[in-house]
Structures are given as C-alpha cells and as structure tokens.
Scaffold this motif. Structure first.
Motif, mmCIF file in Angstrom:
data_model
loop_
_atom_site.group_PDB
_atom_site.id
_atom_site.type_symbol
_atom_site.label_atom_id
_atom_site.label_comp_id
_atom_site.label_asym_id
_atom_site.label_seq_id
_atom_site.Cartn_x
_atom_site.Cartn_y
_atom_site.Cartn_z
ATOM 1 N N ALA A 71 -49.300 45.092 3.109
ATOM 2 C CA ALA A 71 -49.277 43.778 2.464
ATOM 3 C C ALA A 71 -50.668 43.164 2.378
ATOM 4 O O ALA A 71 -50.974 42.426 1.424
ATOM 5 C CB ALA A 71 -48.335 42.846 3.227
ATOM 6 N N LEU A 72 -51.522 43.457 3.332
ATOM 7 C CA LEU A 72 -52.872 42.894 3.335
ATOM 8 C C LEU A 72 -53.702 43.352 2.141
ATOM 9 O O LEU A 72 -54.712 42.723 1.817
ATOM 10 C CB LEU A 72 -53.595 43.250 4.631
ATOM 11 C CG LEU A 72 -53.303 42.357 5.831
ATOM 12 C CD1 LEU A 72 -53.964 42.914 7.092
ATOM 13 C CD2 LEU A 72 -53.786 40.931 5.580
ATOM 14 N N GLU A 73 -53.309 44.448 1.487
ATOM 15 C CA GLU A 73 -54.039 44.847 0.282
ATOM 16 C C GLU A 73 -53.997 43.751 -0.780
ATOM 17 O O GLU A 73 -54.971 43.542 -1.505
ATOM 18 C CB GLU A 73 -53.460 46.149 -0.282
ATOM 19 C CG GLU A 73 -53.879 47.388 0.478
ATOM 20 C CD GLU A 73 -55.376 47.616 0.435
ATOM 21 O OE1 GLU A 73 -55.883 48.138 -0.579
ATOM 22 O OE2 GLU A 73 -56.055 47.263 1.420
ATOM 23 N N GLU A 74 -52.877 43.049 -0.851
ATOM 24 C CA GLU A 74 -52.781 41.956 -1.820
ATOM 25 C C GLU A 74 -53.641 40.773 -1.395
ATOM 26 O O GLU A 74 -54.259 40.096 -2.233
ATOM 27 C CB GLU A 74 -51.318 41.519 -1.979
ATOM 28 C CG GLU A 74 -50.362 42.618 -2.417
ATOM 29 C CD GLU A 74 -50.625 43.122 -3.833
ATOM 30 O OE1 GLU A 74 -51.415 42.479 -4.571
ATOM 31 O OE2 GLU A 74 -50.027 44.160 -4.198
ATOM 32 N N VAL A 75 -53.704 40.508 -0.097
ATOM 33 C CA VAL A 75 -54.541 39.425 0.416
ATOM 34 C C VAL A 75 -56.014 39.730 0.158
ATOM 35 O O VAL A 75 -56.783 38.873 -0.312
ATOM 36 C CB VAL A 75 -54.285 39.218 1.917
ATOM 37 C CG1 VAL A 75 -55.185 38.125 2.484
ATOM 38 C CG2 VAL A 75 -52.817 38.890 2.175
ATOM 39 N N LEU A 76 -56.404 40.984 0.451
ATOM 40 C CA LEU A 76 -57.783 41.385 0.226
ATOM 41 C C LEU A 76 -58.126 41.335 -1.262
ATOM 42 O O LEU A 76 -59.222 40.910 -1.649
ATOM 43 C CB LEU A 76 -58.014 42.789 0.785
ATOM 44 C CG LEU A 76 -59.423 43.365 0.676
ATOM 45 C CD1 LEU A 76 -60.445 42.466 1.357
ATOM 46 C CD2 LEU A 76 -59.467 44.771 1.276
ATOM 47 N N ASP A 77 -57.187 41.761 -2.106
ATOM 48 C CA ASP A 77 -57.429 41.730 -3.549
ATOM 49 C C ASP A 77 -57.669 40.296 -4.019
ATOM 50 O O ASP A 77 -58.560 40.049 -4.842
ATOM 51 C CB ASP A 77 -56.231 42.334 -4.275
ATOM 52 C CG ASP A 77 -56.467 42.445 -5.771
ATOM 53 O OD1 ASP A 77 -57.366 43.219 -6.171
ATOM 54 O OD2 ASP A 77 -55.765 41.768 -6.535
#
Length: 300
Positions: A71-77
């Motif tokens: 899920a953190l991939e979306e936060v990082l994006d």
C-alpha cells in the motif's frame, strides 16, 4: 502452500517456469524490472490466489506488514507527484517447477518486498525474506498513522541503549551507517565483519532483548518454519552502525552460523527502512536441495 500455488497456476499457467530457471536464486527489492506474473494483469480471483500463496509463507503479522508495504507504493507515488508511476499492483509472482513435486519454489516480489520459498521432499526452506518501507513512518499530529517496521526499529534501538558501556563499545562498529543493507541483492557466504558484540558477552537482560529481536524476525514465518531456523541462543552477534537517535540514518545486524538479519534506515531523516532475513548456507533451498541430491531420507 502447494494447493495455493496450484490454484494460481490453474488460472495463469504462464506464472510457472522450470525449477532450473536462472531467476530462481534472485532477490531484488529495488524498483527494477523482474520476472513473473504481474498483479496488474490478474483478475480478482487469481490475484487473491497470489495473495493466498504469499500468506502461506508468512505469519499473520508479517502478512499484514507485507500488505502495508504494498500500500505504501501509492503513498510514495503521491509524495513524488506521480513522476515514477509507482502503483500497488506493481508486484510479481512466479512459481518454479510443479507444486507438489519433489522440488519446487515460488517468489512474491516487488519494490520493498521479496519473499522466496523453496520446497524439497516436503520440507520448506524459507529465505530470503525482505520487507522495506518508504516512507517508514506516516504521522498525524506527530503520532504514527502507519509504521510497518516500527517494532524492528524500536526493539533494535532498545537493545543498543540497554547495553553496558563495554558491550555498546563492542556493538557499535561504525559511526556512520551504510547506504543500504550489507547483503544487498547478492548471495553472501562469509560473515559480515566486524561481527559486533557476542551474545555470550551480554548480561541476562541484554541477552533476553537480543533473543526477542531474533524471535521478531523469525516470527515473520509460520511457527513450524521459524522453529527450523531458530539458533537457540547459539553463536549470535549484534552490531550497530550510525548514531542511536531516532530520525537519523542507522543500521544494525544480527549474525549466527546460518542466519543474517539486517535493518537499516537509509535516509538522513531516518524515514526509509529496509529489513531482511537471510541464510548464507540455506537460502533458496541450499540446505534441503543438498540433502535431496544426496538421497537422504526425508519426512514428508
């Protein structure tokens, strides 16, 4: 584990490759190209089969960490303004050989997540297991909203700060933390030097904290797999690099005969974490495959 892999392959046979495929002994936690079937190409049912396969190799707590990492991939994006096109479906699953055969393997991998399991004669070799987080901490009003690897960071620091002056002097082997974990994406058979402070040289309370930290990482695996890796207080060493304060670049490692645990926080603000559980002699099934080829009897 075999049933979950068969469910995935029934829907997507292209997720399977030969056991001897050159990509089997592989770990890549950076945002780089990788082999395997992308979650982005899966309908809900086979995507659920991929998640269920991952869950067979992890404890409930570690599976929750893995889902938070994804899920953190979306936060990082969002933090990057979408410049690199990161997304939470950019993870791949691959099966080596036929599930249920005398030897086969699988891997679930993407940015900051790499889980490899090898099976031979009914025995599972569970390594390497990598979990990272960027950002490592998301706050609201100065309190953490999401911190997937917070226990690993806090317990490692608690151990360091509990050490006597002499033990801490032996444990802190560098004033500056490395850029990344020392093992990186490469196999490593030799111990990382210097080893740090030996478990045998610690006071009882310090030894208990070290044992708890080892148990935390082994606890990423289901109980029966974790028990097979437990060094049981053997020749353990603990080393720290960098300052002890939170919010700084820091690193620690734990080593035993066939066990390497590493943690690092790789940015100056201490908000990009990497952790890994590796086995220098046994990962990617090195131990169980050697026994298989030697023709030793195995419990099925």
């Amino acid at each position: 584990m075999s049933a979950a892999a068969r469910d995935l392959l029934a829907a997507h046979p292209e997720a399977g490759v030969a056991f001897e495929d050159r990509h089997r002994r592989w770990i890549e936690y950076r945002p780089e190209p990788r082999p395997g079937l992308s979650l982005a190409d899966l309908a809900p049912a086979p995507r659920k089969a991929a998640h269920r396969l991952l869950a067979t190799g992890l404890s409930p707590a570690a599976f929750a960490q893995a889902m938070a990492v994804i899920a953190l991939e979306e936060v990082l994006d969002r933090r990057e303004g979408g410049r690199r096109g990161r997304h939470s479906e950019d993870y791949r699953v691959i099966v080596f050989g036929a599930p249920g055969d005398d030897r086969w393997a699988w891997r679930f991998e993407g940015h900051h997540l790499s889980v490899s399991m090898t099976v031979a004669d009914g025995r599972v070799s569970p390594a390497p297991v990598f979990l990272g987080a960027n950002p490592a901490r998301v706050d609201a009003l100065g309190r953490p909203v999401l911190r997937p690897l917070g226990v690993e960071e806090d317990l490692g620091r608690e151990l360091l700060l509990s050490l006597s002056t002499g033990a801490r002097r032996a444990a802190v082997v560098a004033d500056v933390a490395p850029y990344d974990i020392r093992t990186a994406t490469h196999p490593r058979s030799e111990p990382i030097a210097p080893p740090g402070v030996a478990r045998a040289d610690l006071r009882p309370g310090e030894r208990a904290l070290l044992d708890q930290l080892v148990a935390l990482y082994l606890g990423r695996l289901p109980d029966e797999l974790a028990a097979a890796l437990d060094p049981a207080g053997g020749d353990l060493h603990f080393a720290w690099e960098g300052p002890p304060q939170p919010g700084t670049r820091h690193y620690y490692r734990i080593q035993a005969d066939d066990l390497v645990i590493e943690y690092d926080n790789t940015t100056d603000d201490g908000n990009h974490a990497h952790t890994v559980l590796r086995r220098p002699r046994g990962e990617f099934g090195g131990d169980i495959l050697a026994a298989h080829h030697a023709g030793e009897p195995h419990q099925r």
